[in-house]
Scaffold this active site. Structure first.
Site, PDB file in Angstrom:
ATOM      1  N   ASP A  49     -16.294 -16.029  -1.166  1.00 59.93           N
ATOM      2  CA  ASP A  49     -16.074 -16.846  -2.428  1.00 59.93           C
ATOM      3  C   ASP A  49     -14.803 -17.221  -3.265  1.00 59.93           C
ATOM      4  OD1 ASP A  49     -18.863 -16.401  -2.517  1.00 59.93           O
ATOM      5  OD2 ASP A  49     -19.080 -14.550  -4.553  1.00 59.93           O
ATOM      6  N   ASP A  80     -28.303 -19.377  -0.040  1.00 55.41           N
ATOM      7  CA  ASP A  80     -26.850 -18.271   0.337  1.00 55.41           C
ATOM      8  C   ASP A  80     -27.575 -17.350   0.976  1.00 55.41           C
ATOM      9  OD1 ASP A  80     -25.032 -16.457  -0.395  1.00 55.41           O
ATOM     10  OD2 ASP A  80     -25.333 -15.912  -2.760  1.00 55.41           O
TER      11      ASP A  80
HETATM   12  C1  GAL Z   1     -22.785 -16.089  -3.170  1.00 54.85           C
HETATM   13  C2  GAL Z   1     -21.983 -16.850  -3.351  1.00 54.85           C
HETATM   14  C3  GAL Z   1     -21.489 -17.188  -4.602  1.00 54.85           C
HETATM   15  C4  GAL Z   1     -22.968 -16.858  -6.113  1.00 54.85           C
HETATM   16  C5  GAL Z   1     -23.571 -15.636  -5.568  1.00 54.85           C
HETATM   17  C6  GAL Z   1     -24.491 -14.743  -6.576  1.00 54.85           C
HETATM   18  O1  GAL Z   1     -23.338 -15.211  -1.718  1.00 54.85           O
HETATM   19  O2  GAL Z   1     -21.316 -16.950  -2.336  1.00 54.85           O
HETATM   20  O3  GAL Z   1     -21.557 -18.738  -4.802  1.00 54.85           O
HETATM   21  O4  GAL Z   1     -24.069 -18.058  -5.825  1.00 54.85           O
HETATM   22  O5  GAL Z   1     -23.295 -15.119  -4.153  1.00 54.85           O
HETATM   23  O6  GAL Z   1     -24.847 -14.016  -6.190  1.00 54.85           O
END
Ligand code: GAL
Length: 389
Positions: A214, A159
């Site tokens: 997301d 991430d």
């Molecule tokens: C976001 C990511 C998501 C998930 C989330 C977890 O940045 O895009 O898919 O992994 O963090 O905190």
């Protein structure tokens, strides 16, 4: 004139030297990436449904359900733990999984998942902390890659939270090199939400890269993401895929036709298919959507070409994905608020009649078509076809 020619020759020599010395390494990296993800990865990820509520019990039960539900037989194989598994670093810097939620440790969990013929994925962050403020991998890239390799991990999603001042192209390349050094084949999923256009450097760096922020379990969000992928198709191919985020199918926030649109768009986009629902309690409808073999075959087609928008008119869109056997997968989408009819002209597909049409949702041949085919498509719905000569 002579000076100019000299400069030209020097530039040419530099170019040739550069391409000679890096070509074998690049070819090797490209080959191993291709072997790791020759078609878009398929599996499950904990985030969309469970958020931080992850545990070894959930992962084991999900692996069991992936087998017993038929998901494994349909092609799903990765069981991926998202954020919140890690809690700290040991005194030597080794990443530590939450001992309360993962009392047997990740190695034992990987062994269990492997015993089912499945693969295990973990999550980290290229920055200092994960999005849920767990330790990130910044400055621990090699150590973490080695830990994952020792645990028997097969997939890592990285991430981009808490990455202020960092360059994703540089940081993710560091992670790629760390994984190569760790020596275990691990699918590398770049999750920087499209920052610095990862489709440009992603193919040389990872197996898949997120192209957007997301997804959520709502038609508006899903469709904004899915329908905005047009133009990115030239960056994807075997071993390296655009990732419009994980599936929400079965989580309850969309109508059946909207989930069909979600699934149809994702397969036409050659997107990774990571289910994001509770596999232990799927309705028959959800199973049918996630495990429709003919629809999945479009995603997993060995040609590995991402589809594109061929036509649009108001709320109507036609997307096309060329397949290995010369046939074409076609989605007739209605983004409008009432049922509308959509006409597919064979000539627009570069075909002339008669052509065979197959309805992939219904597993039904629609008979030979001479020039065009018209379907009534429900609001927010899709007609999913395979067209062959
Ligand atoms: C976001 C990511 C998501 C998930 C989330 C977890 O940045 O895009 O898919 O992994 O963090 O905190």
């Amino acid at each position: 004139m002579n000076v100019y020619r000299g400069v030209l020759i020097a530039a040419l020599l530099t170019f040739l030297q550069g391409s000679c010395s890096t070509a074998p390494a690049q070819t090797k990296a490209a080959q191993s990436a291709r072997q790791l993800a020759p078609t878009p990865p398929m599996g499950w990820n904990s985030w969309n449904k469970f958020g931080c509520d992850v545990s070894e019990q959930l992962i084991r039960e999900t692996a069991d359900a992936m087998v017993s539900s038929g998901m494994q037989a349909a092609g799903y194989q990765y069981v991926n733990i998202d954020d919140c598994c890690q809690v700290s670093r040991a005194s030597d810097g080794t990443i530590v999984a939450d001992p309360a939620r993962f009392p047997s440790g990740i190695k034992a969990l990987a062994d269990y998942v492997h015993s089912k013929g499945l693969k295990l994925g973990v999550y980290t962050d290229a920055g200092r902390l994960t999005c849920q403020k767990r330790p990130g991998s910044f400055d621990h890239e090699l150590q973490d890659a080695k830990t994952y390799a020792a645990w028997g991990v097969d997939y890592v999603k990285v991430d981009w939270c808490y990455s202020e001042g960092l360059d994703p192209e540089v940081q993710y390349a560091k992670f790629r090199d760390a994984l190569a050094q760790a020596g275990r084949p691990i699918v590398f999923s770049i999750c920087d939400w499209g920052v610095k256009a990862p489709w440009k450097w992603g193919p040389a760096t990872g197996n898949l890269w997120r192209t957007t922020g997301d997804i959520s379990d709502h038609y508006d969000r899903m469709s904004v993401i899915g329908f905005s992928q047009n133009g990115l198709e030239k960056f994807a191919g075997p071993g390296h895929w655009n990732d419009p985020d994980m599936l929400e199918v079965g989580n309850g926030g969309m109508e059946p036709d909207e989930y069909r649109t979600h699934m149809a768009l994702w397969v036409l986009l050659a997107a990774p298919l990571l289910a994001g629902n509770d596999l232990r309690s799927m309705t028959a409808e959800t199973k049918e959507l996630l495990m429709n073999r003919e629809v999945i075959a479009v995603d997993q087609d060995p040609k590995g070409v991402q589809g594109h928008r061929m036509w649009d008119e108001g709320p109507l869109e036609i997307w096309v994905k060329p397949l290995a056997d010369q046939s074409q997968a076609v989605g007739l989408f209605n983004r409008g608020e009432s049922a509308l009819s959509i006409t597919l002209n064979l000539r627009a597909l570069g075909m002339s009649g008669p052509a065979k049409l197959r309805d992939l949702w219904e597993h039904k041949d629609l008979g030979p078509v001479q020039d065009s085919y018209t379907a009534e498509v429900p609001k927010h719905g899709v007609m999913m076809l395979r067209v062959s000569q």
